[in-house]
Design an enzyme around this catalytic site. Structure first.
Site: not given
Ligand code: PLP
Length: 427
Positions: A125, A202, A205, A228, A385
């Protein structure tokens, strides 16, 4: 909540799922972006706004004591949920993005030097790319990328080849938000440690779909977002190993993160407050306690089996039905793409979560999403993203459907029927 026996019982906890959109029952399949909120979370937020709304850690009055107890209680709950050794390991942030920025900035200021490398996974991401680029730019270091194979899995052979002593930290997705495959993070962590590198997972998910035990994983950092996994927006977590968090400089300066302040010099508060400058989003963080209790209740006993059975049916159904659509490309099928391949254990590395990204020839993803919306189905489209991953697959956009335990096979069937209708309208 404790008597949930069916998916319908689970759904009963979510007021937002009871609504119609455009006159049709809502089929919410954008859970990878954010989850809907159960009543227990809504009640807690309401209760705090109506009663325990006061700044945490600061005042000597009842409301502040109550808010502090709920905030710190949520920290205990997070620690328990991921099996962290102590409350000092849990830093509250506003979400995964803030968490990765904290680690990238603070860890790299301390440990990254000119000529060093940061390794990231190719399915990252943007929030697991850009903060590392910024940190590398400051230090004169460079980024190395673990490539993604055609079936969506990380190319582990290349990973082992690229990993060397110059790599100071590996930042890997637990589960990609586009491909929905569980990455072999334990293998990454063990290999990284053998070269002296730290690992950030990270878990934006991953925390939602996998049981996470940070001590068993032995990662240096595990980061995730509360929103989430049923908590409200503005909640997030950095789990970090204590010796590293202690060695790292604070990320932001301000109130609550200090011990003593003079105009000449400041000393910092002990962990975890050293990394929590300013008024935190204390109601959002407190909402992690009922949210994680709710998530936990879905992972135990009979209901856990009901959910697994439903998710297995949804995954098999969507894989077959999407592939039947003429001109449909499904990304991230992993083991399912290979005839006769053995299915990994449920939730283990290589396994698929109920999340599918795809494109259909002759149909713009945004057109499909708009038509599906009019039929009551909420899906995600665009770069998600993950622009480098889109480029890897030669596209600029995909459509994604992502499921949580409150989604049913019936909703998957309605989505496929609606998709057929939308495709017919566009072709
Ligand atoms: N990393 C992953 C794999 C994600 O799916 C997301 C959000 O969709 C993020 C990071 C970023 O999360 P946040 O927007 O809650 O900071």
């Amino acid at each position: 909540m404790c008597s949930m026996k069916s998916i319908e019982d689970i759904r009963g906890n979510f007021p937002a799922l009871q609504q119609n959109v455009w006159g049709k029952p809502l089929v919410y399949l954008d859970n990878g972006a954010t989850s809907q909120k159960p009543q227990c979370v809504i009640d807690l937020v309401d209760r705090m706004h109506c009663g325990a709304n006061a700044n945490v850690h600061r005042a000597m009055h009842k409301l502040s004591d109550e808010a502090t107890a709920l905030y710190e209680g949520a920290r205990e709950k997070v620690g328990e949920f991921i099996n962290a050794p102590a409350r000092e390991n849990i830093i509250f942030t506003s979400g995964t993005t803030a968490s990765i920025n904290l680690v990238a900035s603070s860890f790299c200021r301390k440990f990254l030097r000119e000529g060093d490398k940061v390794m990231i996974s190719g399915d990252s991401h943007h929030s697991n790319i850009v903060p590392w680029q910024m940190a590398c730019e400051m230090a004169g270091a460079s980024i190395v990328v673990i490539p993604v194979k055609d079936n969506g899995e990380l190319d582990m052979e290349e990973f082992h080849r690229l990993l060397d002593e110059k790599v100071k930290i590996v930042a890997v997705e637990h589960i990609s938000n586009v491909l929905g495959l569980v990455n072999p993070v334990k293998e990454v962590i063990e290999a990284a440690h053998s070269k002296g590198a730290a690992v950030l997972v990270d878990g934006a998910q991953g925390i939602v779909h996998c049981k996470v035990d940070v001590q068993e994983l032995d990662c240096e950092f595990y980061v995730c977002s509360g929103h989430k996994i049923y908590a409200t927006t503005g909640s997030g977590v950095v789990y970090g190993k204590k010796e590293l968090l202690e060695a790292m400089p604070p990320y932001m300066g301000g109130g609550d993160m200090v011990d003593t302040v003079t105009f000449e010099k400041t000393t910092y508060a002990p962990l975890p407050l050293k990394f929590e400058a300013g008024t935190p989003n204390f109601i959002a963080q407190a909402s992690l306690a009922p949210a994680l209790e709710f998530a936990q209740s879905l992972r135990e006993g009979e209901i856990a089996q009901v959910i697994e059975a439903e998710e297995r049916k949804i995954i098999a159904y969507l894989k077959d039905e999407l592939q039947k659509i003429e001109g449909c490309t499904v990304y991230g099928l992993g083991w399912m793409q290979q005839e006769g391949a053995a299915e990994p254990q449920w939730g283990a590395p290589g396994s698929k979560i109920p999340l599918f990204s795809f494109n259909i020839e002759g149909c713009f993803p945004s057109d499909l999403a708009q038509l599906l919306d009019k039929m009551g189905v909420a899906v995600r489209t665009g770069l998600m993203c993950c622009e480098p991953l889109m480029t890897r697959f030669g596209v600029t956009s995909m459509v994604r459907v992502s499921f949580l335990p409150y989604n049913t096979l019936q909703e998957a069937e309605y989505f496929i029927a609606s998709l057929h209708r939308a495709v017919r309208m566009l072709r």
